[in-house]
Design a protein around this motif. Sequence first.
Motif, PDB file in Angstrom:
ATOM      1  N   ASN A 104      14.100  37.396  66.119  1.00 30.45           N
ATOM      2  CA  ASN A 104      13.521  36.100  65.727  1.00 30.45           C
ATOM      3  C   ASN A 104      12.763  36.209  64.409  1.00 30.45           C
ATOM      4  O   ASN A 104      12.887  35.332  63.547  1.00 30.45           O
ATOM      5  CB  ASN A 104      12.605  35.557  66.827  1.00 30.45           C
ATOM      6  CG  ASN A 104      13.367  34.951  67.977  1.00 30.45           C
ATOM      7  OD1 ASN A 104      14.539  34.618  67.861  1.00 30.45           O
ATOM      8  ND2 ASN A 104      12.701  34.814  69.098  1.00 30.45           N
ATOM      9  N   ARG A 105      11.968  37.270  64.257  1.00 26.79           N
ATOM     10  CA  ARG A 105      11.224  37.453  62.995  1.00 26.79           C
ATOM     11  C   ARG A 105      12.194  37.574  61.817  1.00 26.79           C
ATOM     12  O   ARG A 105      11.971  36.984  60.753  1.00 26.79           O
ATOM     13  CB  ARG A 105      10.350  38.706  63.062  1.00 26.79           C
ATOM     14  CG  ARG A 105       9.011  38.500  63.706  1.00 26.79           C
ATOM     15  CD  ARG A 105       8.041  39.652  63.484  1.00 26.79           C
ATOM     16  NE  ARG A 105       8.570  40.957  63.843  1.00 26.79           N
ATOM     17  CZ  ARG A 105       8.591  41.467  65.073  1.00 26.79           C
ATOM     18  NH1 ARG A 105       8.108  40.781  66.077  1.00 26.79           N
ATOM     19  NH2 ARG A 105       9.084  42.674  65.295  1.00 26.79           N
ATOM     20  N   ARG A 106      13.235  38.363  61.990  1.00 25.03           N
ATOM     21  CA  ARG A 106      14.178  38.597  60.885  1.00 25.03           C
ATOM     22  C   ARG A 106      14.996  37.359  60.552  1.00 25.03           C
ATOM     23  O   ARG A 106      15.255  37.080  59.377  1.00 25.03           O
ATOM     24  CB  ARG A 106      15.080  39.771  61.225  1.00 25.03           C
ATOM     25  CG  ARG A 106      14.321  41.081  61.229  1.00 25.03           C
ATOM     26  CD  ARG A 106      15.144  42.216  61.738  1.00 25.03           C
ATOM     27  NE  ARG A 106      14.389  43.452  61.644  1.00 25.03           N
ATOM     28  CZ  ARG A 106      14.698  44.547  62.287  1.00 25.03           C
ATOM     29  NH1 ARG A 106      15.767  44.596  63.066  1.00 25.03           N
ATOM     30  NH2 ARG A 106      13.960  45.631  62.161  1.00 25.03           N
ATOM     31  N   ILE A 107      15.402  36.616  61.559  1.00 23.60           N
ATOM     32  CA  ILE A 107      16.153  35.379  61.303  1.00 23.60           C
ATOM     33  C   ILE A 107      15.230  34.330  60.672  1.00 23.60           C
ATOM     34  O   ILE A 107      15.626  33.609  59.755  1.00 23.60           O
ATOM     35  CB  ILE A 107      16.808  34.842  62.589  1.00 23.60           C
ATOM     36  CG1 ILE A 107      17.843  35.828  63.135  1.00 23.60           C
ATOM     37  CG2 ILE A 107      17.417  33.466  62.360  1.00 23.60           C
ATOM     38  CD1 ILE A 107      19.097  36.002  62.287  1.00 23.60           C
ATOM     39  N   THR A 108      13.995  34.263  61.135  1.00 22.30           N
ATOM     40  CA  THR A 108      13.022  33.343  60.536  1.00 22.30           C
ATOM     41  C   THR A 108      12.817  33.688  59.064  1.00 22.30           C
ATOM     42  O   THR A 108      12.749  32.794  58.213  1.00 22.30           O
ATOM     43  CB  THR A 108      11.690  33.388  61.311  1.00 22.30           C
ATOM     44  OG1 THR A 108      11.952  32.962  62.650  1.00 22.30           O
ATOM     45  CG2 THR A 108      10.642  32.494  60.672  1.00 22.30           C
ATOM     46  N   GLU A 109      12.732  34.969  58.771  1.00 19.05           N
ATOM     47  CA  GLU A 109      12.599  35.417  57.377  1.00 19.05           C
ATOM     48  C   GLU A 109      13.815  34.957  56.557  1.00 19.05           C
ATOM     49  O   GLU A 109      13.682  34.499  55.432  1.00 19.05           O
ATOM     50  CB  GLU A 109      12.451  36.943  57.332  1.00 19.05           C
ATOM     51  CG  GLU A 109      12.301  37.523  55.952  1.00 19.05           C
ATOM     52  CD  GLU A 109      10.983  37.157  55.271  1.00 19.05           C
ATOM     53  OE1 GLU A 109      10.947  37.183  54.024  1.00 19.05           O
ATOM     54  OE2 GLU A 109      10.005  36.834  55.963  1.00 19.05           O
ATOM     55  N   THR A 111      15.644  32.375  57.053  1.00 20.53           N
ATOM     56  CA  THR A 111      15.688  30.909  56.879  1.00 20.53           C
ATOM     57  C   THR A 111      14.419  30.331  56.246  1.00 20.53           C
ATOM     58  O   THR A 111      14.300  29.112  56.136  1.00 20.53           O
ATOM     59  CB  THR A 111      15.923  30.215  58.237  1.00 20.53           C
ATOM     60  OG1 THR A 111      14.847  30.527  59.127  1.00 20.53           O
ATOM     61  CG2 THR A 111      17.249  30.629  58.847  1.00 20.53           C
ATOM     62  N   LYS A 112      13.511  31.188  55.805  1.00 24.86           N
ATOM     63  CA  LYS A 112      12.236  30.672  55.278  1.00 24.86           C
ATOM     64  C   LYS A 112      12.409  29.867  53.996  1.00 24.86           C
ATOM     65  O   LYS A 112      11.533  29.083  53.645  1.00 24.86           O
ATOM     66  CB  LYS A 112      11.235  31.799  55.071  1.00 24.86           C
ATOM     67  CG  LYS A 112      11.491  32.672  53.875  1.00 24.86           C
ATOM     68  CD  LYS A 112      10.410  33.722  53.727  1.00 24.86           C
ATOM     69  CE  LYS A 112      10.664  34.527  52.469  1.00 24.86           C
ATOM     70  NZ  LYS A 112       9.685  35.557  52.289  1.00 24.86           N
ATOM     71  N   ALA A 116      11.257  22.394  56.600  1.00 23.98           N
ATOM     72  CA  ALA A 116      11.353  22.027  58.015  1.00 23.98           C
ATOM     73  C   ALA A 116      12.513  21.073  58.288  1.00 23.98           C
ATOM     74  O   ALA A 116      13.236  21.224  59.280  1.00 23.98           O
ATOM     75  CB  ALA A 116      10.038  21.405  58.476  1.00 23.98           C
ATOM     76  N   ARG A 119      15.774  23.041  58.075  1.00 19.75           N
ATOM     77  CA  ARG A 119      15.953  23.905  59.255  1.00 19.75           C
ATOM     78  C   ARG A 119      16.436  23.079  60.446  1.00 19.75           C
ATOM     79  O   ARG A 119      17.324  23.489  61.189  1.00 19.75           O
ATOM     80  CB  ARG A 119      14.652  24.632  59.596  1.00 19.75           C
ATOM     81  CG  ARG A 119      14.451  25.890  58.787  1.00 19.75           C
ATOM     82  CD  ARG A 119      13.344  26.772  59.344  1.00 19.75           C
ATOM     83  NE  ARG A 119      12.051  26.110  59.384  1.00 19.75           N
ATOM     84  CZ  ARG A 119      11.219  26.042  58.342  1.00 19.75           C
ATOM     85  NH1 ARG A 119      11.526  26.604  57.199  1.00 19.75           N
ATOM     86  NH2 ARG A 119      10.071  25.411  58.468  1.00 19.75           N
ATOM     87  N   LYS A 120      15.852  21.899  60.611  1.00 23.67           N
ATOM     88  CA  LYS A 120      16.268  21.030  61.716  1.00 23.67           C
ATOM     89  C   LYS A 120      17.730  20.609  61.536  1.00 23.67           C
ATOM     90  O   LYS A 120      18.511  20.657  62.484  1.00 23.67           O
ATOM     91  CB  LYS A 120      15.360  19.796  61.792  1.00 23.67           C
ATOM     92  CG  LYS A 120      15.675  18.890  62.946  1.00 23.67           C
ATOM     93  CD  LYS A 120      14.700  17.725  63.030  1.00 23.67           C
ATOM     94  CE  LYS A 120      15.084  16.836  64.196  1.00 23.67           C
ATOM     95  NZ  LYS A 120      14.200  15.685  64.320  1.00 23.67           N
ATOM     96  N   THR A 123      20.010  23.588  62.187  1.00 25.46           N
ATOM     97  CA  THR A 123      20.107  23.860  63.628  1.00 25.46           C
ATOM     98  C   THR A 123      21.042  22.867  64.304  1.00 25.46           C
ATOM     99  O   THR A 123      21.883  23.253  65.127  1.00 25.46           O
ATOM    100  CB  THR A 123      18.707  23.809  64.278  1.00 25.46           C
ATOM    101  OG1 THR A 123      17.884  24.799  63.654  1.00 25.46           O
ATOM    102  CG2 THR A 123      18.773  24.065  65.766  1.00 25.46           C
TER     103      THR A 123
END
Length: 132
Positions: A104-109, A111-112, A116, A119-120, A123
């Motif tokens: 999760n941390r790596r995927i969040t990184e 997509t940073k 918002a 990202r929505k 998704t």
Amino acid sequence: MNTVDALVQLSFQVQRILAEAGAEHDLSIVQLRLLGILRDRQPGMLELGQHLGLDKSSITGLVSRAEKRGLVERSPSPHDGRGVLVALTPAGRRLVEVGEAQINRRITELTKRLNATQRKQFTQLASVLVNT
């Protein structure tokens, strides 16, 4: 870049993230997928093979290796006398939680760079593609 190239390149990045996270725990991508499937269900061997796209002998070997590591356990199916269900052990569940947090941390990184709203939208679009 066209759609195909963009999706392939994104896939490569996600596969790299998964491979790196798995390697930290001595797991292959297919072993990660096995543990990920077992997060919220206890499938039979046939269902597990279908999810992973593996034949009976391959899924048996995969589950056996995970079982030897103490990550999964087999139990008789209450609905089919010949069936076997596969579930995470407490050690397997802990590994899933740690690995999931790392991924999760790596995927969040990854997509940073999206805001918002993006990202929505991403998704929603990805959900359409994976649920077809």
